[in-house]
Design a protein around this motif. Sequence first.
Motif, PDB file in Angstrom:
ATOM      1  N   ASP A 193      43.012  53.548  67.178  1.00 15.08           N
ATOM      2  CA  ASP A 193      43.396  54.605  68.116  1.00 15.08           C
ATOM      3  C   ASP A 193      44.790  54.372  68.722  1.00 15.08           C
ATOM      4  OD1 ASP A 193      42.599  57.079  68.919  1.00 15.08           O
ATOM      5  OD2 ASP A 193      41.675  56.385  70.783  1.00 15.08           O
ATOM      6  N   VAL A 194      45.722  53.897  67.888  1.00 14.74           N
ATOM      7  CA  VAL A 194      47.098  53.665  68.309  1.00 14.74           C
ATOM      8  C   VAL A 194      48.004  54.604  67.523  1.00 14.74           C
ATOM      9  CG1 VAL A 194      48.968  51.978  68.263  1.00 14.74           C
ATOM     10  CG2 VAL A 194      46.681  51.260  68.883  1.00 14.74           C
ATOM     11  N   THR A 195      49.003  55.169  68.190  1.00 19.76           N
ATOM     12  CA  THR A 195      49.942  56.054  67.514  1.00 19.76           C
ATOM     13  C   THR A 195      51.166  55.261  67.089  1.00 19.76           C
ATOM     14  OG1 THR A 195      49.188  57.906  68.856  1.00 19.76           O
ATOM     15  CG2 THR A 195      51.280  58.167  67.712  1.00 19.76           C
ATOM     16  N   ILE A 196      51.352  55.162  65.777  1.00 18.45           N
ATOM     17  CA  ILE A 196      52.492  54.450  65.201  1.00 18.45           C
ATOM     18  C   ILE A 196      53.212  55.413  64.265  1.00 18.45           C
ATOM     19  CG2 ILE A 196      53.186  52.587  63.650  1.00 18.45           C
ATOM     20  CD1 ILE A 196      50.854  50.963  64.705  1.00 18.45           C
ATOM     21  N   THR A 197      54.516  55.500  64.423  1.00 20.12           N
ATOM     22  CA  THR A 197      55.331  56.335  63.548  1.00 20.12           C
ATOM     23  C   THR A 197      55.939  55.469  62.454  1.00 20.12           C
ATOM     24  OG1 THR A 197      55.901  57.809  65.371  1.00 20.12           O
ATOM     25  CG2 THR A 197      57.341  57.867  63.452  1.00 20.12           C
ATOM     26  N   ILE A 198      55.727  55.859  61.215  1.00 18.92           N
ATOM     27  CA  ILE A 198      56.366  55.200  60.075  1.00 18.92           C
ATOM     28  C   ILE A 198      57.541  56.091  59.684  1.00 18.92           C
ATOM     29  CG2 ILE A 198      56.119  54.372  57.702  1.00 18.92           C
ATOM     30  CD1 ILE A 198      54.396  52.810  59.639  1.00 18.92           C
ATOM     31  N   SER A 199      58.755  55.639  59.988  1.00 22.40           N
ATOM     32  CA  SER A 199      59.920  56.488  59.769  1.00 22.40           C
ATOM     33  C   SER A 199      60.473  56.378  58.352  1.00 22.40           C
ATOM     34  CB  SER A 199      61.015  56.150  60.773  1.00 22.40           C
ATOM     35  OG  SER A 199      61.335  54.784  60.700  1.00 22.40           O
ATOM     36  N   GLU A 200      60.313  55.216  57.741  1.00 20.20           N
ATOM     37  CA  GLU A 200      60.863  55.025  56.399  1.00 20.20           C
ATOM     38  C   GLU A 200      60.191  53.835  55.741  1.00 20.20           C
ATOM     39  OE1 GLU A 200      65.198  54.124  54.270  1.00 20.20           O
ATOM     40  OE2 GLU A 200      65.042  54.089  56.452  1.00 20.20           O
ATOM     41  N   VAL A 201      60.073  53.891  54.425  1.00 23.35           N
ATOM     42  CA  VAL A 201      59.623  52.738  53.645  1.00 23.35           C
ATOM     43  C   VAL A 201      60.649  52.540  52.536  1.00 23.35           C
ATOM     44  CG1 VAL A 201      57.828  51.760  52.168  1.00 23.35           C
ATOM     45  CG2 VAL A 201      57.185  53.158  54.136  1.00 23.35           C
ATOM     46  N   ARG A 202      61.255  51.371  52.534  1.00 22.03           N
ATOM     47  CA  ARG A 202      62.238  51.030  51.501  1.00 22.03           C
ATOM     48  C   ARG A 202      61.582  50.073  50.519  1.00 22.03           C
ATOM     49  NH1 ARG A 202      67.313  49.633  55.390  1.00 22.03           N
ATOM     50  NH2 ARG A 202      67.467  51.695  56.348  1.00 22.03           N
ATOM     51  N   VAL A 203      61.595  50.467  49.262  1.00 23.66           N
ATOM     52  CA  VAL A 203      60.993  49.654  48.204  1.00 23.66           C
ATOM     53  C   VAL A 203      62.121  48.992  47.417  1.00 23.66           C
ATOM     54  CG1 VAL A 203      59.515  49.683  46.161  1.00 23.66           C
ATOM     55  CG2 VAL A 203      59.008  51.192  48.077  1.00 23.66           C
ATOM     56  N   ALA A 204      61.972  47.702  47.164  1.00 24.91           N
ATOM     57  CA  ALA A 204      62.970  46.948  46.400  1.00 24.91           C
ATOM     58  C   ALA A 204      63.021  47.483  44.963  1.00 24.91           C
ATOM     59  CB  ALA A 204      62.617  45.470  46.395  1.00 24.91           C
ATOM     60  N   PRO A 205      64.182  47.399  44.333  1.00 29.01           N
ATOM     61  CA  PRO A 205      64.304  47.899  42.951  1.00 29.01           C
ATOM     62  C   PRO A 205      63.308  47.278  41.979  1.00 29.01           C
ATOM     63  CG  PRO A 205      66.473  47.437  43.848  1.00 29.01           C
ATOM     64  CD  PRO A 205      65.462  46.929  44.852  1.00 29.01           C
ATOM     65  N   ASP A 206      62.896  46.019  42.230  1.00 29.80           N
ATOM     66  CA  ASP A 206      61.925  45.383  41.330  1.00 29.80           C
ATOM     67  C   ASP A 206      60.487  45.789  41.655  1.00 29.80           C
ATOM     68  OD1 ASP A 206      61.372  43.977  43.652  1.00 29.80           O
ATOM     69  OD2 ASP A 206      61.916  42.012  42.832  1.00 29.80           O
ATOM     70  N   MET A 207      60.305  46.605  42.694  1.00 26.22           N
ATOM     71  CA  MET A 207      59.004  47.159  43.091  1.00 26.22           C
ATOM     72  C   MET A 207      58.013  46.090  43.568  1.00 26.22           C
ATOM     73  SD  MET A 207      59.384  50.440  42.529  1.00 26.22           S
ATOM     74  CE  MET A 207      57.757  51.095  42.438  1.00 26.22           C
ATOM     75  N   LYS A 208      58.484  44.921  43.942  1.00 27.11           N
ATOM     76  CA  LYS A 208      57.577  43.866  44.388  1.00 27.11           C
ATOM     77  C   LYS A 208      57.427  43.803  45.897  1.00 27.11           C
ATOM     78  CE  LYS A 208      58.151  40.942  40.373  1.00 27.11           C
ATOM     79  NZ  LYS A 208      58.529  39.649  39.850  1.00 27.11           N
ATOM     80  N   ASN A 209      58.425  44.295  46.626  1.00 23.14           N
ATOM     81  CA  ASN A 209      58.401  44.253  48.082  1.00 23.14           C
ATOM     82  C   ASN A 209      58.785  45.605  48.659  1.00 23.14           C
ATOM     83  OD1 ASN A 209      57.965  41.313  48.779  1.00 23.14           O
ATOM     84  ND2 ASN A 209      59.697  41.149  47.367  1.00 23.14           N
ATOM     85  N   SER A 252      71.151  54.497  32.460  1.00 27.40           N
ATOM     86  CA  SER A 252      70.313  54.243  33.638  1.00 27.40           C
ATOM     87  C   SER A 252      70.771  53.010  34.416  1.00 27.40           C
ATOM     88  CB  SER A 252      68.854  54.103  33.223  1.00 27.40           C
ATOM     89  OG  SER A 252      68.706  52.988  32.368  1.00 27.40           O
ATOM     90  N   LYS A 253      71.505  52.104  33.771  1.00 34.96           N
ATOM     91  CA  LYS A 253      71.981  50.910  34.465  1.00 34.96           C
ATOM     92  C   LYS A 253      73.068  51.258  35.482  1.00 34.96           C
ATOM     93  CE  LYS A 253      70.857  47.828  30.706  1.00 34.96           C
ATOM     94  NZ  LYS A 253      71.346  46.979  29.640  1.00 34.96           N
ATOM     95  N   LYS A 254      73.788  52.344  35.270  1.00 35.61           N
ATOM     96  CA  LYS A 254      74.875  52.724  36.156  1.00 35.61           C
ATOM     97  C   LYS A 254      74.402  53.560  37.342  1.00 35.61           C
ATOM     98  CE  LYS A 254      78.230  51.091  33.567  1.00 35.61           C
ATOM     99  NZ  LYS A 254      79.093  50.031  33.972  1.00 35.61           N
ATOM    100  N   THR A 255      73.308  54.267  37.177  1.00 37.45           N
ATOM    101  CA  THR A 255      72.823  55.137  38.254  1.00 37.45           C
ATOM    102  C   THR A 255      71.652  54.471  38.959  1.00 37.45           C
ATOM    103  OG1 THR A 255      71.358  56.294  36.731  1.00 37.45           O
ATOM    104  CG2 THR A 255      73.538  57.252  37.066  1.00 37.45           C
ATOM    105  N   PRO A 256      71.516  54.695  40.270  1.00 35.07           N
ATOM    106  CA  PRO A 256      70.390  54.079  40.983  1.00 35.07           C
ATOM    107  C   PRO A 256      69.058  54.669  40.505  1.00 35.07           C
ATOM    108  CG  PRO A 256      71.603  55.560  42.421  1.00 35.07           C
ATOM    109  CD  PRO A 256      72.357  55.486  41.134  1.00 35.07           C
ATOM    110  N   ASN A 257      68.049  53.816  40.479  1.00 36.58           N
ATOM    111  CA  ASN A 257      66.725  54.222  40.039  1.00 36.58           C
ATOM    112  C   ASN A 257      66.045  55.020  41.147  1.00 36.58           C
ATOM    113  OD1 ASN A 257      64.215  54.449  38.908  1.00 36.58           O
ATOM    114  ND2 ASN A 257      63.977  52.271  38.471  1.00 36.58           N
ATOM    115  N   GLN A 258      65.522  56.170  40.817  1.00 32.42           N
ATOM    116  CA  GLN A 258      64.877  57.031  41.798  1.00 32.42           C
ATOM    117  C   GLN A 258      63.437  56.607  42.068  1.00 32.42           C
ATOM    118  OE1 GLN A 258      66.418  59.638  43.508  1.00 32.42           O
ATOM    119  NE2 GLN A 258      68.207  58.689  42.600  1.00 32.42           N
TER     120      GLN A 258
END
Length: 142
Positions: free
Chosen positions: A45-61, A10-16
């Motif tokens: 009443d505002v339209t906002i598009t969330i296109s992507e959320v990137r989570v840090a590998p440590d899951m803190k940010n 698991s250390k060699k492959t990226p964490n899903q």
Amino acid sequence: MGKLHDLFSSKKTPNQRPLRVGEEMRHILADIFIRSECRSPDLFDVTITISEVRVAPDMKNATAFFMPLAGQDKEKFLKILKASSPEIRHLVSKRMKLRHTPKIHFALDESFEVAQKIDTLLKSPEVARDLKSEAGNQKSED
């Protein structure tokens, strides 16, 4: 088994997990904005598009990339979202089954503007002429 085990460890492959959490957060954030669940009157009443959320590998940010409808008042909404981030994080935490919900940072999604610039360039007469001449050169070589 040493080399083969190292190859598939698991250390060699990226964490899903960060990818899955990011996609779930994207859906939840979109739903929060659709339902106007934030107390901030500026987000009601505002339209906002969330296109992507990137989570840090440590899951803190997590970084949520957004774009307001038609790209209007981007900087204004960036300030509002940054100020509302603790409340939005709380709303997300109520819907996700995580021990700790990542801190959410908002950033403007520039990919729409980049795609627009590329499209404009590809449609310009100079590029069209170069593409036609290159296609003609390839046919003559065959």
